[in-house]
Design a protein around this motif. Structure first.
Motif, PDB file in Angstrom:
ATOM      1  N   PHE A  93      14.683   4.000   1.821  1.00  8.20           N
ATOM      2  CA  PHE A  93      14.270   2.912   2.717  1.00  8.20           C
ATOM      3  C   PHE A  93      13.354   3.445   3.810  1.00  8.20           C
ATOM      4  O   PHE A  93      12.315   2.846   4.122  1.00  8.20           O
ATOM      5  CB  PHE A  93      15.496   2.250   3.332  1.00  8.20           C
ATOM      6  N   TRP A  94      13.737   4.568   4.394  1.00  8.59           N
ATOM      7  CA  TRP A  94      12.922   5.137   5.469  1.00  8.59           C
ATOM      8  C   TRP A  94      11.576   5.635   4.931  1.00  8.59           C
ATOM      9  O   TRP A  94      10.578   5.619   5.651  1.00  8.59           O
ATOM     10  CB  TRP A  94      13.673   6.270   6.170  1.00  8.59           C
ATOM     11  N   LYS A  95      11.557   6.046   3.683  1.00  6.54           N
ATOM     12  CA  LYS A  95      10.291   6.512   3.095  1.00  6.54           C
ATOM     13  C   LYS A  95       9.288   5.371   3.010  1.00  6.54           C
ATOM     14  O   LYS A  95       8.076   5.586   3.123  1.00  6.54           O
ATOM     15  CB  LYS A  95      10.542   7.111   1.710  1.00  6.54           C
ATOM     16  N   ILE A 146       0.836  -1.215   0.000  1.00  7.33           N
ATOM     17  CA  ILE A 146       0.000   0.000   0.000  1.00  7.33           C
ATOM     18  C   ILE A 146       0.863   1.255   0.000  1.00  7.33           C
ATOM     19  O   ILE A 146       0.468   2.290  -0.544  1.00  7.33           O
ATOM     20  CB  ILE A 146      -1.008   0.008   1.160  1.00  7.33           C
ATOM     21  N   ALA A 147       2.054   1.193   0.606  1.00  3.51           N
ATOM     22  CA  ALA A 147       2.956   2.342   0.556  1.00  3.51           C
ATOM     23  C   ALA A 147       3.371   2.614  -0.881  1.00  3.51           C
ATOM     24  O   ALA A 147       3.392   3.773  -1.341  1.00  3.51           O
ATOM     25  CB  ALA A 147       4.180   2.096   1.427  1.00  3.51           C
ATOM     26  N   ALA A 148       3.686   1.554  -1.615  1.00  6.10           N
ATOM     27  CA  ALA A 148       4.059   1.724  -3.019  1.00  6.10           C
ATOM     28  C   ALA A 148       2.878   2.208  -3.855  1.00  6.10           C
ATOM     29  O   ALA A 148       3.058   2.934  -4.844  1.00  6.10           O
ATOM     30  CB  ALA A 148       4.599   0.405  -3.570  1.00  6.10           C
ATOM     31  N   ARG A 149       1.671   1.826  -3.452  1.00  7.05           N
ATOM     32  CA  ARG A 149       0.473   2.185  -4.212  1.00  7.05           C
ATOM     33  C   ARG A 149       0.065   3.642  -3.994  1.00  7.05           C
ATOM     34  O   ARG A 149      -0.408   4.305  -4.926  1.00  7.05           O
ATOM     35  CB  ARG A 149      -0.669   1.244  -3.825  1.00  7.05           C
ATOM     36  N   HIS A 150       0.247   4.148  -2.790  1.00  8.05           N
ATOM     37  CA  HIS A 150      -0.339   5.451  -2.450  1.00  8.05           C
ATOM     38  C   HIS A 150       0.675   6.563  -2.193  1.00  8.05           C
ATOM     39  O   HIS A 150       0.275   7.737  -2.148  1.00  8.05           O
ATOM     40  CB  HIS A 150      -1.215   5.316  -1.205  1.00  8.05           C
ATOM     41  N   GLY A 179       5.884   5.561   4.770  1.00  5.86           N
ATOM     42  CA  GLY A 179       4.767   5.442   3.846  1.00  5.86           C
ATOM     43  C   GLY A 179       3.710   4.459   4.289  1.00  5.86           C
ATOM     44  O   GLY A 179       2.536   4.588   3.919  1.00  5.86           O
ATOM     45  N   VAL A 180       4.105   3.472   5.098  1.00  2.00           N
ATOM     46  CA  VAL A 180       3.124   2.518   5.621  1.00  2.00           C
ATOM     47  C   VAL A 180       2.045   3.244   6.415  1.00  2.00           C
ATOM     48  O   VAL A 180       0.855   2.921   6.324  1.00  2.00           O
ATOM     49  CB  VAL A 180       3.820   1.446   6.487  1.00  2.00           C
ATOM     50  N   VAL A 181       2.442   4.240   7.173  1.00  5.67           N
ATOM     51  CA  VAL A 181       1.484   5.016   7.970  1.00  5.67           C
ATOM     52  C   VAL A 181       0.622   5.882   7.060  1.00  5.67           C
ATOM     53  O   VAL A 181      -0.605   5.876   7.150  1.00  5.67           O
ATOM     54  CB  VAL A 181       2.227   5.894   8.993  1.00  5.67           C
TER      55      VAL A 181
END
Length: 487
Positions: A338-340, A273-277, A344-346
């Motif tokens: 990496f930290w992004k 979802i981080a990669a998606r949004h 990004g998960v949040v």
């Protein structure tokens, strides 16, 4: 009460508010609807209160005078920092006569002593500014949060904030040497110590750190500084199981000589979802994996070869079967990428719809059992629910979130109470905490009444009664009223 008494009470409140305006001056108060609106709403929009006045003092002396006036008039005081909290602790009540005491004008740096590794600041200083001040003096203030650009140190201490570097440096409580606090009668408790050893009776600062503004108003703090890191090594590893996450943590702490600064775990769903949004987030590895760990080492010593230590850890973990793949950052840009992903998960959860968020902690070695049991139990209630367990595994803090099923029509949010009981019962059974770093505020005060022991609740109420006998500070937060000890 006769007919004239309410008018007298209202008149007394108006007189008190007029006196408060005089104390703080023209720049120190707001009462127009459009000006006070941001102070009334919780950061996620879950609560909206009301207030008679937003007061913005510029000094501890002004805070003390304002509190004294409110104590005499029976006006409740709601301390507020950057209003970035996640449990509603800084939101005023809906009806009770109150003022919001916003600390944002109190930004003075009172003292910095790089050789003593200490920094004393007003409570309204923004966390990112404190980090920058420390860096200018070749020092590190390690408290690091997603909201660090707007949250204030007074609020950080009031909630005993954690963040991504607790594993190495501890949470806000461990980073504080002393505090200055205005008490409910207007007196100022000055315990701004520059000392690391002071065994002269009760350590009073710990009463106010983590109390969420219910016992006193923190107006300043003396903070610990650390040597500024000059080297980092950051990696993302893929892992087949949650048990492997714990094995990797143990191995990493042993092999890195406790240079480990952060150890964050994420599930495949979180990376997806981080990669998606989130713009700029990319899948870190060629093949998907059930679990990922972002880990970082840091040191203030030159020439320590952290990457070679990370490579040795990677090799040993691969050989043991704990890790199936991984990549070590070779540039600062890659490290930030990496930290992004982790950040990004949040952020990405908003794009997936409604979610329920649980900030809990259990013993580190119990994390696999907790996460597995919680997912299974929640899916028995809602087979299509999408669990998202991630967080600071190095200190036992799991952000166990539940994303609504795809196509949710709004019904999912109404099931919160059922999931609360499932998650909190599991946490309690493992002798964990229902709030690892977000606090209690309004959101979890009923749960606190249920899961804290009767003795603990009694001691907490006695402390509240001793320090704030008239319930002046944040009266609707943390503790349920006497007689409502459970849900």
């Amino acid at each position: 009460m006769n007919a004239i008494e309410p008018l007298i009470a209202a008149g007394a409140i108006e007189q008190a508010l007029a006196r408060i305006r005089e104390v703080v001056g023209e720049a120190g108060w707001l009462d127009a609807a459009q000006d006070i609106e941001p102070y009334l709403i919780e950061s996620r929009g879950l609560y909206r209160g009301d207030t008679r006045l937003v007061v913005r003092p510029a000094s501890t002396e002004e805070v003390a005078q304002v509190v004294s006036i409110c104590a005499d008039a029976g006006i409740k005081v709601i301390p507020q920092g950057g209003n970035t909290g996640l449990c509603g602790a800084g939101v005023p009540p809906e009806a009770t006569p109150n003022i919001v005491l916003s600390m944002g004008r109190m930004k003075r740096v009172r003292n910095i002593d790089p050789d003593n590794f200490t920094l004393t600041v007003d409570a309204g200083c923004v966390l990112a500014d404190i980090q920058e001040i420390a860096e200018r003096h070749d020092r590190l203030f390690p408290l690091s949060l997603g909201a660090q650009g707007s949250c204030q140190i007074g609020g950080n201490l009031s909630t005993n904030a954690g963040g991504v570097q607790v594993l190495r440096y501890g949470n806000a409580r461990e980073l504080t040497l002393g505090v200055e606090v205005v008490l409910s009668d207007g007196r100022v408790l000055d315990s701004l110590r520059l000392l690391r050893k002071d065994n002269t009776g009760y350590d009073l600062k710990h009463l106010f750190i983590g109390a969420e503004g219910t016992l006193g108003i923190i107006t300043a703090a003396t903070l610990k500084l650390y040597p500024k890191p000059v080297g980092h090594s950051t990696a993302i590893f893929a892992l087949p199981t949650l048990d492997a996450v714990i094995d990797l943590l143990s191995r990493a702490r042993t092999m890195t000589a406790d240079l480990l600064t952060a150890f964050e775990f994420m599930p495949r769903f979180g990376v997806e979802i981080a990669a998606r949004h989130v713009e700029g987030v990319r899948d870190p590895l060629a093949s998907p994996s059930p679990w990922y760990v972002l880990l970082e080492m840091s040191t203030s010593a030159h020439g320590t070869g952290l990457d070679s230590v990370m490579e040795a850890l990677f090799s040993a973990a691969m050989e043991a079967g704990s890790v199936s793949d991984g990549v070590i950052a070779t540039t600062e840009q890659q490290r930030q990428a990496f930290w992004k992903i982790r950040e990004g998960v949040v952020e990405a959860q908003k794009g997936e719809g409604a979610s329920l968020k649980y900030d809990v902690s259990v013993p580190v070695t119990s994390i696999p059992l907790f996460v597995t049991a919680a997912i299974d139990a929640c899916r028995r209630i809602s087979p299509e629910v999408r669990p998202l367990a991630f967080g600071h595994v190095g200190d036992g803090n799991v952000h166990f979130n539940l994303t609504a099923p795809v196509g949710d029509d709004g019904a999912f949010a109404a099931t919160a109470a059922t999931f609360d009981e499932i998650v909190f019962d599991l946490v309690a059974g493992m002798k964990g905490s229902i709030s690892a770093e977000h606090g209690i505020g309004r959101t979890k005060k009923q749960a606190l009444a249920r899961y804290k022991s009767a003795v603990e609740l009694d001691v907490m109420r006695r402390i509240k009664a001793a320090l704030d006998p008239h319930m002046l500070f944040n009266p609707d937060k943390v503790l349920m009223p006497p007689g409502q000890a459970s849900v």
